[in-house]
Write an enzyme that holds these catalytic residues in place. Structure first.
Site, PDB file in Angstrom:
ATOM      1  N   THR A 193       0.817  -1.213   0.000  1.00 20.70           N
ATOM      2  CA  THR A 193       0.000   0.000   0.000  1.00 20.70           C
ATOM      3  C   THR A 193       0.850   1.263   0.000  1.00 20.70           C
ATOM      4  O   THR A 193       1.984   1.263   0.467  1.00 20.70           O
ATOM      5  CB  THR A 193      -0.973   0.015   1.205  1.00 20.70           C
ATOM      6  OG1 THR A 193      -1.781   1.173   1.134  1.00 20.70           O
ATOM      7  CG2 THR A 193      -0.241   0.012   2.530  1.00 20.70           C
ATOM      8  N   ARG A 194       0.281   2.322  -0.582  1.00 22.40           N
ATOM      9  CA  ARG A 194       0.922   3.642  -0.543  1.00 22.40           C
ATOM     10  C   ARG A 194      -0.048   4.660   0.030  1.00 22.40           C
ATOM     11  O   ARG A 194       0.159   5.858  -0.065  1.00 22.40           O
ATOM     12  CB  ARG A 194       1.389   4.080  -1.938  1.00 22.40           C
ATOM     13  CG  ARG A 194       0.416   3.817  -3.073  1.00 22.40           C
ATOM     14  CD  ARG A 194       0.838   4.494  -4.348  1.00 22.40           C
ATOM     15  NE  ARG A 194       0.155   5.762  -4.473  1.00 22.40           N
ATOM     16  CZ  ARG A 194      -1.010   5.938  -5.079  1.00 22.40           C
ATOM     17  NH1 ARG A 194      -1.640   4.925  -5.651  1.00 22.40           N
ATOM     18  NH2 ARG A 194      -1.568   7.133  -5.136  1.00 22.40           N
ATOM     19  N   HIS A 198      -7.878   2.393   5.885  1.00 26.15           N
ATOM     20  CA  HIS A 198      -9.152   2.680   6.561  1.00 26.15           C
ATOM     21  C   HIS A 198      -9.833   1.357   6.867  1.00 26.15           C
ATOM     22  O   HIS A 198      -9.277   0.295   6.645  1.00 26.15           O
ATOM     23  CB  HIS A 198      -9.997   3.600   5.676  1.00 26.15           C
ATOM     24  CG  HIS A 198      -9.291   4.881   5.357  1.00 26.15           C
ATOM     25  ND1 HIS A 198      -8.978   5.807   6.321  1.00 26.15           N
ATOM     26  CD2 HIS A 198      -8.786   5.371   4.195  1.00 26.15           C
ATOM     27  CE1 HIS A 198      -8.329   6.814   5.766  1.00 26.15           C
ATOM     28  NE2 HIS A 198      -8.188   6.570   4.469  1.00 26.15           N
ATOM     29  N   HIS A 201      -9.932  -1.400   4.189  1.00 25.67           N
ATOM     30  CA  HIS A 201      -8.655  -2.090   3.962  1.00 25.67           C
ATOM     31  C   HIS A 201      -8.380  -3.095   5.072  1.00 25.67           C
ATOM     32  O   HIS A 201      -7.895  -4.198   4.837  1.00 25.67           O
ATOM     33  CB  HIS A 201      -7.493  -1.093   3.924  1.00 25.67           C
ATOM     34  CG  HIS A 201      -7.658  -0.017   2.912  1.00 25.67           C
ATOM     35  ND1 HIS A 201      -8.021   1.264   3.257  1.00 25.67           N
ATOM     36  CD2 HIS A 201      -7.535  -0.023   1.577  1.00 25.67           C
ATOM     37  CE1 HIS A 201      -8.100   2.003   2.164  1.00 25.67           C
ATOM     38  NE2 HIS A 201      -7.815   1.241   1.134  1.00 25.67           N
ATOM     39  N   GLY A 286      -5.131  -5.700  -6.071  1.00 24.32           N
ATOM     40  CA  GLY A 286      -6.461  -5.083  -6.100  1.00 24.32           C
ATOM     41  C   GLY A 286      -6.884  -4.638  -7.479  1.00 24.32           C
ATOM     42  O   GLY A 286      -6.226  -4.908  -8.482  1.00 24.32           O
ATOM     43  N   ARG A 287      -7.973  -3.924  -7.488  1.00 20.61           N
ATOM     44  CA  ARG A 287      -8.473  -3.295  -8.695  1.00 20.61           C
ATOM     45  C   ARG A 287      -7.514  -2.144  -9.009  1.00 20.61           C
ATOM     46  O   ARG A 287      -7.131  -1.399  -8.107  1.00 20.61           O
ATOM     47  CB  ARG A 287      -9.867  -2.755  -8.372  1.00 20.61           C
ATOM     48  CG  ARG A 287     -10.660  -2.338  -9.571  1.00 20.61           C
ATOM     49  CD  ARG A 287     -12.010  -1.781  -9.148  1.00 20.61           C
ATOM     50  NE  ARG A 287     -12.707  -1.289 -10.320  1.00 20.61           N
ATOM     51  CZ  ARG A 287     -12.446  -0.123 -10.893  1.00 20.61           C
ATOM     52  NH1 ARG A 287     -11.535   0.690 -10.384  1.00 20.61           N
ATOM     53  NH2 ARG A 287     -13.103   0.243 -11.971  1.00 20.61           N
ATOM     54  N   ALA A 290      -1.469  -0.276  -8.402  1.00 16.76           N
ATOM     55  CA  ALA A 290      -0.409   0.682  -8.789  1.00 16.76           C
ATOM     56  C   ALA A 290      -0.777   1.479 -10.036  1.00 16.76           C
ATOM     57  O   ALA A 290       0.050   1.706 -10.925  1.00 16.76           O
ATOM     58  CB  ALA A 290       0.921  -0.041  -8.988  1.00 16.76           C
ATOM     59  N   ARG A 448      17.960  31.332 -16.663  1.00 14.04           N
ATOM     60  CA  ARG A 448      16.550  31.597 -16.303  1.00 14.04           C
ATOM     61  C   ARG A 448      15.972  30.379 -15.579  1.00 14.04           C
ATOM     62  O   ARG A 448      15.256  30.514 -14.584  1.00 14.04           O
ATOM     63  CB  ARG A 448      15.725  31.872 -17.561  1.00 14.04           C
ATOM     64  CG  ARG A 448      15.977  33.225 -18.203  1.00 14.04           C
ATOM     65  CD  ARG A 448      15.063  33.337 -19.425  1.00 14.04           C
ATOM     66  NE  ARG A 448      15.461  34.363 -20.353  1.00 14.04           N
ATOM     67  CZ  ARG A 448      14.893  35.580 -20.427  1.00 14.04           C
ATOM     68  NH1 ARG A 448      13.943  35.920 -19.607  1.00 14.04           N
ATOM     69  NH2 ARG A 448      15.295  36.434 -21.335  1.00 14.04           N
ATOM     70  N   ILE A 474       9.250  36.453 -14.768  1.00 14.31           N
ATOM     71  CA  ILE A 474       8.718  36.256 -16.125  1.00 14.31           C
ATOM     72  C   ILE A 474       8.415  34.765 -16.320  1.00 14.31           C
ATOM     73  O   ILE A 474       7.359  34.394 -16.792  1.00 14.31           O
ATOM     74  CB  ILE A 474       9.730  36.729 -17.188  1.00 14.31           C
ATOM     75  CG1 ILE A 474       9.976  38.230 -17.030  1.00 14.31           C
ATOM     76  CG2 ILE A 474       9.210  36.425 -18.588  1.00 14.31           C
ATOM     77  CD1 ILE A 474      11.015  38.788 -18.000  1.00 14.31           C
TER      78      ILE A 474
HETATM   79  S1  PPS Z   1      13.186  35.090 -15.725  1.00 12.43           S
HETATM   80  O1  PPS Z   1      13.194  34.860 -17.186  1.00 12.43           O
HETATM   81  O2  PPS Z   1      11.937  34.665 -15.146  1.00 12.43           O
HETATM   82  O3  PPS Z   1      14.346  34.499 -15.071  1.00 12.43           O
HETATM   83  O4  PPS Z   1      13.252  36.668 -15.553  1.00 12.43           O
HETATM   84  P1  PPS Z   1      13.098  37.492 -14.191  1.00 12.43           P
HETATM   85  O5  PPS Z   1      13.931  36.917 -13.130  1.00 12.43           O
HETATM   86  O6  PPS Z   1      11.642  37.640 -13.892  1.00 12.43           O
HETATM   87  O7  PPS Z   1      13.725  38.861 -14.510  1.00 12.43           O
HETATM   88  C1  PPS Z   1      13.114  39.705 -15.372  1.00 12.43           C
HETATM   89  C2  PPS Z   1      13.487  41.162 -15.081  1.00 12.43           C
HETATM   90  O8  PPS Z   1      14.815  41.405 -15.499  1.00 12.43           O
HETATM   91  C3  PPS Z   1      14.851  42.520 -16.411  1.00 12.43           C
HETATM   92  N1  PPS Z   1      15.571  42.046 -17.602  1.00 12.43           N
HETATM   93  C4  PPS Z   1      15.128  41.168 -18.549  1.00 12.43           C
HETATM   94  N2  PPS Z   1      13.933  40.547 -18.734  1.00 12.43           N
HETATM   95  C5  PPS Z   1      13.806  39.721 -19.799  1.00 12.43           C
HETATM   96  N3  PPS Z   1      14.777  39.464 -20.661  1.00 12.43           N
HETATM   97  C6  PPS Z   1      15.997  40.072 -20.522  1.00 12.43           C
HETATM   98  N4  PPS Z   1      16.983  39.816 -21.398  1.00 12.43           N
HETATM   99  C7  PPS Z   1      16.199  40.955 -19.425  1.00 12.43           C
HETATM  100  N5  PPS Z   1      17.256  41.683 -18.991  1.00 12.43           N
HETATM  101  C8  PPS Z   1      16.838  42.320 -17.882  1.00 12.43           C
HETATM  102  C9  PPS Z   1      13.446  42.988 -16.600  1.00 12.43           C
HETATM  103  O9  PPS Z   1      13.378  44.228 -15.968  1.00 12.43           O
HETATM  104  C10 PPS Z   1      12.553  42.003 -15.851  1.00 12.43           C
HETATM  105  O10 PPS Z   1      11.772  42.620 -14.868  1.00 12.43           O
HETATM  106  P2  PPS Z   1      10.175  42.672 -14.863  1.00 12.43           P
HETATM  107  O11 PPS Z   1       9.817  42.929 -13.451  1.00 12.43           O
HETATM  108  O12 PPS Z   1       9.635  41.351 -15.361  1.00 12.43           O
HETATM  109  O13 PPS Z   1       9.845  43.797 -15.766  1.00 12.43           O
END
Ligand code: PPS
Length: 570
Positions: A193-194, A198, A201, A286-287, A290, A448, A474
Site C-alpha cells: 500500500t501507498r 481505513h 482495507h 487489487g483493482r 499501482a 533563467r 517572467i
Molecule cells: S526570468 O526569465 O523569469 O528568469 O526573468 P526574471 O527573473 O523575472 O527577470 C526579469 C526582469 O529582469 C529585467 N531584464 C530582462 N527581462 C527579460 N529578458 C531580458 N533579457 C532581461 N534583462 C533584464 C526585466 O526588468 C525584468 O523585470 P520585470 O519585473 O519582469 O519587468
C-alpha cells in the site's frame, strides 16, 4: 504453498571487506545517487531485487523492456537502470569501477561499469508504461528527470542507506525471512500500500489472510510513491494505529524502501517478485493495482483488472500466489463491510462508500469523516498533516512579460492577504530574487531555469511550512513552470496566474525603458523581443490588465483563491 525461508543472496561484502573497500573507493570517480536511485540500490543490495546483481546491462535492459525477461530468461518486468548525465557517461572507460554515494556523500557501493548506452526512452515508455505520455509519473520522470545515458554493471554493496526514521519497522528480505522462520509463519499474505489504511482495507486484508489461512504482512511503500500522496511519516503513524485492530500475533508490519513507478500490470508482477524475495507466499492484488491515474486524454492508462490478469499469467513461475482484492463496501443495515459482488440483496440495503477523492475533499474542507469509514486515530493523524485548505500554505505564481504588471498586482495581492491575516506572506518578485538569490545569473535559458527553480524551491518550502508565497518572475518556459508546480504541489496548492498583457502593450508602456534598449540590440535575449515566451495553456487564472485597474486584478486573484478554498470566503 509454503515458502522456503532460507536466506537469499545479498550484494554486500563482509564487514571487514567493506571497511577496506570504503577506503579504496574514496579514490574512485563517484556518482551521487538521486533519491530514486538510492531506493533501487538498497533493494539491489539487500536482495529485494534478487536475481539482479547490479544495474541492468544493455542486453538485460532490452529484454526487460521488450518482453519482461533478463538475458538469461528470468522474469523481470521493470528496468532498474542507473541513469546519468552525458558528461559523466563520456568521462568513463569500459570496465571502470565507480563509487555510488548517497546525497550526503557517503559511499554505499561500488559498481563496475560494463555497459554505457543511450536508451530509446520513448520505446521504454511505450513498452513498460504502456504509453509515451508525460501524464504518467514514471514517463514524466523518464523524460524530464532521468539522465540521458544509462550505465549498467555489477554492484558491490558496502553499506545500507542510512534511515533515521522508523528503524524498528525496517527489515531486509533476510531479516523478514528470519522473523517468519522464528515465528513459524509458513504462509504469509502481503498487502502492498501507498495510502493510509481505513476500515475497508483492514477488513479486506483480514479476510484475505483468513481465506489464504495465512498470517498477514502489511508491507507499505516508504520509498517513493505517487507525487501528491500522503507523506510516509503520517502514513506509518496511521498504520501503527490500525495494527492494533487485528487479532494479536496474526499480523505484522514492515516498511519497504521501494521507489514505485505506478506501472500497473508490470508493477504488480514486480511487486510480487519483490515480496517473494521477502519470504511471502501470497500477495493481494487489487483493482487498478499501482495505477497512475488518467492519461493526457483523460482516460485510464490500464484496465482495472489488467494487473490481476498479468499477475495470474506469471503466478506459477513467480512462485507467489495472488489473492485478488475484493471491492469492499459498507452495508449500513448490517453495520459491516462486505465484498460488493457478494451482496445479494442490494435493492434492500443501503450501501455506503467514500471515494479517495471524496475523502480528500472532506479533509481539505474540514468536514466530518464518519466512524464507519475510518478509525478515529487515523482521521486524527490525517487532520494533523492535512489541515483544511484554508489553513494550508500555498503559492501564487504570476508569469508574464516584463512590464506586464506582475509585480504591481503581486504587491497589491500581498497587502490584501496581509490585511486578512492568519498566514505569513512572502513576495518573491523577479527583481527581488535576482538581487538576493540569483545575483550572479543572466538571461540565458540555463540561467533563467536556475533562477526559476530557486524561486520554486523557496516557494515550496514556504508552502510546506504553512505560509503564502507570491512569486512574480517572467518564467518564460512551460517545462520549468511545470517543474516548479510539481515541487510546490508536494506541499500545497500552486495557483498559476498568467498576466496576459500583450507584448505590444508592454512595449508601448515600456516603464523601465528596456524594450527600447532591446529593440536597439543593447539588451540581448529579451523576452518577447529576442527570446521566447511559452504562453501558459491552462493557468488557474488569466488576468487582462488593459481596461482593469490593479485593485481589480488583485481582487480577481482573491476570488480565485476563495473559490479554491484557500482562503475563507468573506
Ligand atoms: S526570468 O526569465 O523569469 O528568469 O526573468 P526574471 O527573473 O523575472 O527577470 C526579469 C526582469 O529582469 C529585467 N531584464 C530582462 N527581462 C527579460 N529578458 C531580458 N533579457 C532581461 N534583462 C533584464 C526585466 O526588468 C525584468 O523585470 P520585470 O519585473 O519582469 O519587468
Amino acid at each position: 504453498m509454503a515458502e522456503n525461508l532460507a536466506p537469499i543472496p545479498e550484494l554486500y561484502v563482509s564487514y571487514d571487506s567493506a571497511q577496506k573497500l570504503k577506503v579504496e573507493a574514496a579514490d574512485l570517480v563517484s556518482w551521487d545517487l538521486s533519491p530514486r536511485q538510492i531506493c533501487d540500490l538498497e533493494l539491489l543490495m539487500n536482495g529485494g531485487f534478487n536475481p539482479l546483481k547490479g544495474f541492468l546491462s544493455e542486453e538485460d535492459y532490452n529484454g526487460v523492456v521488450e518482453n519482461m525477461r533478463l538475458a538469461d530468461g528470468s522474469l523481470w518486468p521493470m528496468p532498474i537502470t542507473l541513469d546519468v548525465s552525458e558528461d559523466f557517461a563520456a568521462s568513463l572507460e569500459a570496465g571502470q569501477d565507480i563509487a555510488l554515494r548517497d546525497q550526503e556523500g557517503v559511499i554505499l557501493a561500488t559498481m563496475t561499469v560494463t555497459d554505457n548506452w543511450v536508451p530509446n526512452k520513448s520505446k521504454e515508455a511505450e513498452k513498460v508504461f504502456g504509453a509515451d505520455d508525460d501524464a504518467h509519473p514514471a514517463v514524466n520522470y523518464l523524460h524530464n528527470t532521468a539522465g540521458k545515458v544509462y550505465l549498467g554493471g555489477p554492484v558491490v554493496g558496502i553499506q545500507q542507506p542510512v534511515h533515521y526514521d522508523f528503524r524498528a519497522r525496517r527489515d531486509t528480505p533476510n531479516e523478514l525471512r528470519a522473523y517468519f522462520r522464528k515465528l513459524g509463519w509458513r504462509r504469509v499474505v502481503a498487502f502492498q500500500t501507498r495510502n493510509p489504511l481505513h476500515r475497508a482495507h483492514q477488513e479486506l486484508t483480514f479476510r484475505a489472510a483468513k481465506e489464504a489461512q495465512a498470517n498477514l504482512l502489511i508491507h507499505p511503500v516508504v520509498g517513493m510513491t505517487k507525487p501528491g500522496d500522503v507523506d510516509h511519516f503520517t502514513r506509518v503513524r496511521c498504520y501503527e494505529a490500525v495494527l492494533d485492530k487485528y487479532p494479536q500475533s496474526t499480523t505484522n508490519m514492515s516498511l519497504l524502501p521501494l521507489a514505485m513507478r505506478m506501472a500497473g500490470p508490470r508493477e504488480a508482477v514486480w511487486h510480487g517478485l519483490i515480496r517473494k524475495n521477502y519470504g511471502v507466499t501470497h500477495f493481494i492484488v487489487g483493482r487498478d493495482h499501482a495505477g497512475p491515474g488518467k492519461n493526457s486524454q483523460g482516460e485510464d492508462f490500464y484496465g482495472p483488472y489488467d494487473a490481476q490478469d498479468l499477475f495470474k499469467e506469471h503466478e506459477e513461475e513467480m512462485g507467489i500466489e495472488m489473492v485478488p482484492f475484493k471491492h469492499m463496501v459498507y452495508v449500513q443495515e448490517r453495520a459491516q463491510y462486505e465484498p460488493n459482488d457478494e451482496i445479494m440483496d442490494k435493492d434492500d440495503v443501503t450501501i455506503l462508500n467514500i471515494s479517495g477523492t471524496e475523502l480528500r475533499r472532506r479533509l481539505a474542507e474540514g468536514l466530518e469523516i464518519p466512524e464507519w469509514f475510518s478509525f478515529p486515530e487515523v482521521v486524527a493523524e490525517l487532520r494533523k498533516t492535512k489541515p483544511p485548505r484554508s489553513k494550508q500554505g500555498f503559492t501564487v505564481f504570476f508569469t508574464g512579460f516584463s512590464g506586464s504588471g506582475k509585480s504591481t498586482i503581486a504587491n497589491a495581492l500581498m497587502v490584501k492577504l496581509m490585511e486578512m491575516g492568519g498566514r505569513p506572506v512572502t513576495l518573491l518578485d523577479g527583481d527581488i530574487v535576482r538581487k538576493n538569490l540569483s545575483s550572479e545569473l543572466g538571461f540565458s535559458k540555463e540561467h533563467r531555469d536556475l533562477n526559476i527553480r530557486r524561486i520554486g524551491y523557496v516557494a515550496s518550502e514556504i508552502t510546506k511550512n504553512g505560509g503564502i508565497a507570491i512569486c512574480a518572475p517572467i518564467a518564460p518556459y512551460a517545462t520549468t513552470r511545470r517543474a516548479v508546480r510539481e515541487d510546490v504541489e508536494n506541499f500545497g496548492a500552486f495557483v498559476e496566474v498568467h498576466v496576459a498583457t500583450s507584448i505590444e502593450e508592454c512595449e508601448k508602456r515600456d516603464r523601465k525603458g528596456l524594450y527600447k534598449l532591446a529593440r536597439e540590440g543593447k539588451i540581448k535575449e529579451f523576452t518577447g523581443i529576442s527570446d521566447p515566451y511559452d504562453v501558459p495553456e491552462t493557468p488557474e487564472l488569466r488576468v487582462e490588465t488593459v481596461g482593469h485597474d490593479v485593485d481589480n486584478c488583485a481582487h480577481q486573484v482573491i476570488l480565485k483563491l476563495e473559490s479554491m478554498g484557500l482562503i475563507a470566503a468573506h
